[in-house]
Design an enzyme around this catalytic site. Structure first.
Site, PDB file in Angstrom:
ATOM      1  N   ASP A   1       0.798  -1.221   0.000  1.00 50.43           N
ATOM      2  CA  ASP A   1       0.000   0.000   0.000  1.00 50.43           C
ATOM      3  C   ASP A   1       0.837   1.280   0.000  1.00 50.43           C
ATOM      4  O   ASP A   1       1.367   1.672  -1.014  1.00 50.43           O
ATOM      5  CB  ASP A   1      -0.978  -0.031   1.178  1.00 50.43           C
ATOM      6  CG  ASP A   1      -2.012  -1.136   1.030  1.00 50.43           C
ATOM      7  OD1 ASP A   1      -1.695  -2.141   0.375  1.00 50.43           O
ATOM      8  OD2 ASP A   1      -3.120  -1.013   1.562  1.00 50.43           O
TER       9      ASP A   1
ATOM     10  N   GLU B   1      -5.058  -7.182  12.565  1.00 48.87           N
ATOM     11  CA  GLU B   1      -4.453  -6.976  11.240  1.00 48.87           C
ATOM     12  C   GLU B   1      -2.986  -6.575  11.357  1.00 48.87           C
ATOM     13  O   GLU B   1      -2.143  -7.021  10.583  1.00 48.87           O
ATOM     14  CB  GLU B   1      -5.242  -5.894  10.499  1.00 48.87           C
ATOM     15  CG  GLU B   1      -4.762  -5.608   9.099  1.00 48.87           C
ATOM     16  CD  GLU B   1      -5.562  -4.497   8.437  1.00 48.87           C
ATOM     17  OE1 GLU B   1      -5.465  -4.356   7.205  1.00 48.87           O
ATOM     18  OE2 GLU B   1      -6.298  -3.766   9.141  1.00 48.87           O
TER      19      GLU B   1
END
Length: 883
Positions: A618, A850
């Site tokens: 990302d 996460e």
């Protein structure tokens, strides 16, 4: 059928000259006919012969018509195939899932399962239009009743997840909602009289943990059945009294035959129902809530109306009783005459079900220890988390069917009324990263998932990988995110649905394929398992070649042996470091910001919501000014993994007669240590970096914009303070360690020691909780990428990268060389830190997360992230990927 197709059909009719020839032939027969009329005694014979001739002619005519019909349809199919855009054209090779090993007993054994990961508890079959089952209940929040059904953080459950699941026929889950604890158990069982896929049972146990007065010690459960194909379901009776008759519903399907659903319980239960007719089930929560609200307003009763709409394809049963409560729901297939239905129901309820569940739990525990061997390594708290990791990974496996929406490729001649094309209808059997946030397939996540799953159940793993590879198109591209079917679409805002054929994703499936090949070489599998793996690889090889070739052509750099993630936006003014551009419409931009501010999206954060971030990392900082001169270190290493794996697969399955491309030469090129150092190594820092057009003097500054006459808006825009130049991009982080992770560095090289120093330096990557994603010394460390784009891969700790780094630390600690002991010491401390922090967070919060905060170790991002964070179990077991 197109007009051209009809003309083609006409062109195959006989010309008029044929008719004249037939007439001449008929005329020549006339004297014979006249002669026959004279011989009256042969008149009947002549009619019979003529009748027979007509039958033969008619038969030939029908056959000819059928041949013409199929030929025309074949030609039309070819024409349509030629007109179909390549991006939505399937790869022209036999499907992997058509292999015999995925048929028969294997396919039937996986037919039913908990394949609906986005709901708290759901069951479906691995078929496009399934009979679907699920559970809801009424929860209380702020003095109001709410339906609990879809996994979502706003429900504020203290914890939920599978404490054990074997991926096939057993699972146990615990959910804590305020003061109420629900335990759901799933059991599947096949008897001789069962229909296809067998029977299944669900046990629901409800207990209290300190009374909440709002609940009034009662619980309202809602168990439902829905036919996705729209067929009507039959109600057990107008009035449901389970002590008189346990039958709730029945029906018939072509796959499983006649079926029945029964409710068995010793508790004093009240059962009500509602029959609904609707083409969709993704909004079922709203329908049930509306039914209850209507009843409450009209009759002051919190119960379903006991109304069955004509041809209802959904039946919802409200099961109400006082806590504590336990009830069994039994589904039997093949429930025709002489099928021992009552006996089979009895075997799946009450004491018999208890015994079977206990047996399955013991089998799970034994298999867990056999696979991971933790008893002598870790304490019970850690082992408990390990079981939750594998249980949630397997319990989160889903089955999806539908068509991906593909963004219309730029510079193409494709015409579409929308801004997308539909992929072919496809099924996908896959694990998912997170049940509430990402309950669908993600390509680069799946490779990490399978590192865990193949060690538990090889056949399930091969099944999943086969489904993914069957999604490859004619160009060798696989959509990175799979949003298939109405239920999956209902969880994704429309702006995030389109997939882009220019964007890749790390080919992590090669991680598991390499493990399997190495396992065969080291005799880790039985002869039968090895044979199935080899058959799989033989069928998959042509698809893997196409996938490799897609990367090797679409993501190439300018220099030999260089690669970069194509598509980064070189025109952005709002991003501190540009990412991969996909959309830019202001309408979607505004919606994206709104979604972020409302906390709806995490994986697509802030302005990044309209960008597909191909590398998987990302917002990890790349060159400040994207150009074709970029060289991305991580992609180069992924291509080395792919080339090395392809070479190993080819050697395994083809032996001496290895066809096609020479993957060994590509692997040798990409693993060449000197070339790697010339392209990516910085001697001053001892670190590996990306290369590109870059300057460090970039910042976000506030800019005022006049909107209308009376309103001034402020936004952060990018400001470049220095002309960029081609150079190494000086950001130490996960990308810097990819040559270490892929073990290109020789064990005796001084560069290896430099990598060990970077890893263990507290001022750079080291923390007491794991390795941070970006060094504290980086100018981008914990910097926002836009006004609304919080740091994602710019500091937090991620389990998948830590697992790969640990794997290489273990490798170098076993290799002869001067840095062996140093690698061992770092490995042991890092492993202890990761395990301790994940276990501590799990017991404090009830979830795997996460990512983890690099300062205090707290879980961040999506919770119930039982995707690659579950790799903590392999870290506990010291089971690492091999090169």
């Amino acid at each position: 059928m197109t007009g051209g197709g009809r003309r083609s059909a006409r062109s195959r009719t006989k010309p008029s000259t044929d008719v004249n020839e037939d007439d001449d032939a008929f005329n020549k027969d006339k004297p014979i006919s006249k002669l026959r009329r004279v011989k009256t005694k042969d008149h009947g014979t002549a009619l019979r012969i003529l009748n027979a001739d007509l039958k033969i002619i008619l038969g030939f005519g029908i056959i000819a018509a059928l041949i013409i019909f199929f030929l025309v349809n074949h030609l039309i199919s070819i024409a349509e195939e030629a007109r179909r855009p390549r991006v939505v054209t399937p790869f022209p090779a036999p499907r992997i899932m058509d292999l015999p090993q995925f048929q028969g007993e294997h396919k039937e054994s996986l037919y039913w399962g908990t394949y609906r990961p986005h709901v708290y508890f759901g069951i479906r079959a691995r078929t496009p239009l399934s009979l679907v089952a699920g559970l809801m209940w009424l929860g209380v929040k702020d003095g109001r009743y709410f339906i609990r059904h879809i996994c979502q953080d706003s429900d504020d459950l203290s914890t939920y997840g599978w404490t054990s699941h074997n991926g096939r026929d057993f699972g146990h889950q615990v959910l804590v909602d305020q003061d109420m604890t629900l335990a759901t158990s799933f059991l599947k069982y096949k008897e001789d009289d069962s229909g296809y896929g067998g029977d299944w049972a669900v046990r629901i146990n409800v207990q209290n943990q300190g009374w909440n007065e709002e609940m009034q010690k009662n619980v309202h459960l809602f168990f439902y059945l829905a036919e996705e194909d729209g067929n009507a379901l039959s109600l057990g009776g107008d009035i449901l009294d389970i002590h008189e008759n346990s039958l709730l519903a029945s029906g018939s399907r072509t796959d499983i035959g006649e079926w029945q659903l029964h409710l068995k319980s010793k508790a004093d239960l009240e059962v009500h129902y509602s029959g609904l007719r609707t083409p969709h089930i993704h909004n079922l929560s709203d329908l049930v809530q509306e039914n209850l609200a209507s009843q409450l307003i009209r009759f002051n009763r919190l119960q379903l109306p006991d109304i069955y709409q004509s041809s209802s394809n959904i039946l919802v049963f409200q099961i109400s009783g006082r806590i504590p409560l336990e009830t069994d729901i039994v589904f039997v297939s093949g429930a025709g005459e002489n099928s021992r239905v009552e006996e089979r129901i009895s075997n799946l309820a009450g004491v018999s079900l208890t015994n079977q569940l206990n047996k399955k739990q013991r089998e799970f525990d034994v298999k867990f220890e056999s696979c991971f061997q933790l008893a002598d390594k870790l304490d019970s708290n850690s082992i408990h988390v390990g079981k939750a990791a594998i249980g949630n990974m397997l319990g989160g496996i889903g089955y999806f069917y539908g068509q991906s929406k593909i963004s219309t490729p730029k510079n193409s001649n494709v015409k579409s009324h929308d801004d997308f094309l539909l992929y072919w209808p496809a099924e996908l059997y896959t694990a998912v990263p997170s049940r509430p946030f990402f309950p669908r397939g993600f390509l680069w996540d799946e490779g990490f998932h399978q590192l865990l799953i193949w060690r538990w159940d090889l056949h399930i793993s091969l099944d999943i990988v086969g489904h993914w590879l069957d999604l490859i198109n004619i160009d060798g591209w696989i959509p990175r995110e799979q949003i298939l079917g109405a239920e999956a679409l209902s969880k994704v805002p429309a702006e995030f649905v389109l997939q882009h054929s220019s964007n890749g994703n790390p080919p992590t499936l090669f991680l598991v394929l390499r493990d399997l090949v190495n396992g065969i070489k080291k005799n880790k599998f039985t002869a039968s398992e090895s044979s199935e793996i080899i058959s799989f690889l033989q069928q998959a090889f042509v698809r893997l070649e196409a996938w490799f070739q897609w990367f090797n052509t679409t993501q190439l750099g300018k220099d030999v042996g260089s690669y970069y993630w194509h598509g980064r936006d070189n025109l952005t003014i709002r991003e501190l470091n540009p990412k991969v551009l996909c959309f830019s419409t202001s309408k979607r931009l505004i919606k994206g910001i709104k979604l972020v501010l409302e906390g709806i999206c995490s994986k697509w954060s802030g302005f990044g919501y309209f960008q597909t971030l191909s590398s998987g990392l990302d917002d990890y900082p790349r060159a400040s000014h994207p150009t074709e001169d970029e060289r991305h270190l991580d992609l180069r290493c992924w291509m080395l993994l792919a080339a090395d794996c392809m070479n190993s697969v080819a050697e395994l399955i083809w032996k001496e007669n290895k066809p096609g491309k020479d993957y060994a030469s590509t692997s040798n090129l990409l693993s060449d240590f000197d070339t790697l150092n010339q392209m990516h190594f910085d001697h001053a820092s001892g670190a590996y970096f990306d290369f590109g057009n870059h300057t460090e003097k970039v910042r976000l500054s506030w800019k005022e914009n006049m909107i209308g006459n009376n309103y001034v808006d402020r936004e952060l825009v990018r400001e470049v303070l220095e002309r960029p130049e081609l150079k190494l991009v000086p950001h130490v982080g996960y990308v810097s360690l990819f040559p270490f992770m892929t073990r290109i560095i020789p064990s005796e090289s001084w560069i290896l020691e430099k990598q060990l120093d970077l890893i263990s330096n507290r001022s750079i990557l080291w923390t007491n909780y794991g390795l941070r994603s970006l060094a504290k010394t980086s100018s981008m460390y914990m910097k926002r990428n836009t006004q609304h784009d919080a740091p994602y891969w710019r500091g937090p700790i991620w389990m998948n990268m830590n697992y790969m780094i640990l794997s290489s630390l273990r490798h170098y600690s076993l290799e002869n060389g001067p840095y062996r002991d140093k690698a061992r010491a770092i490995y042991e401390e890092l492993r202890d830190n990761l395990i301790r922090n994940v276990v501590q967070n799990y017991h404090q919060t009830g979830f795997l997360w996460e990512q983890y905060d690099q300062k205090q170790g707290k879980g961040k991002g999506a919770r119930v992230f039982t995707g690659w964070t579950s790799l903590v179990l392999l870290i506990m077991a010291e089971a690492y990927n091999e090169m």
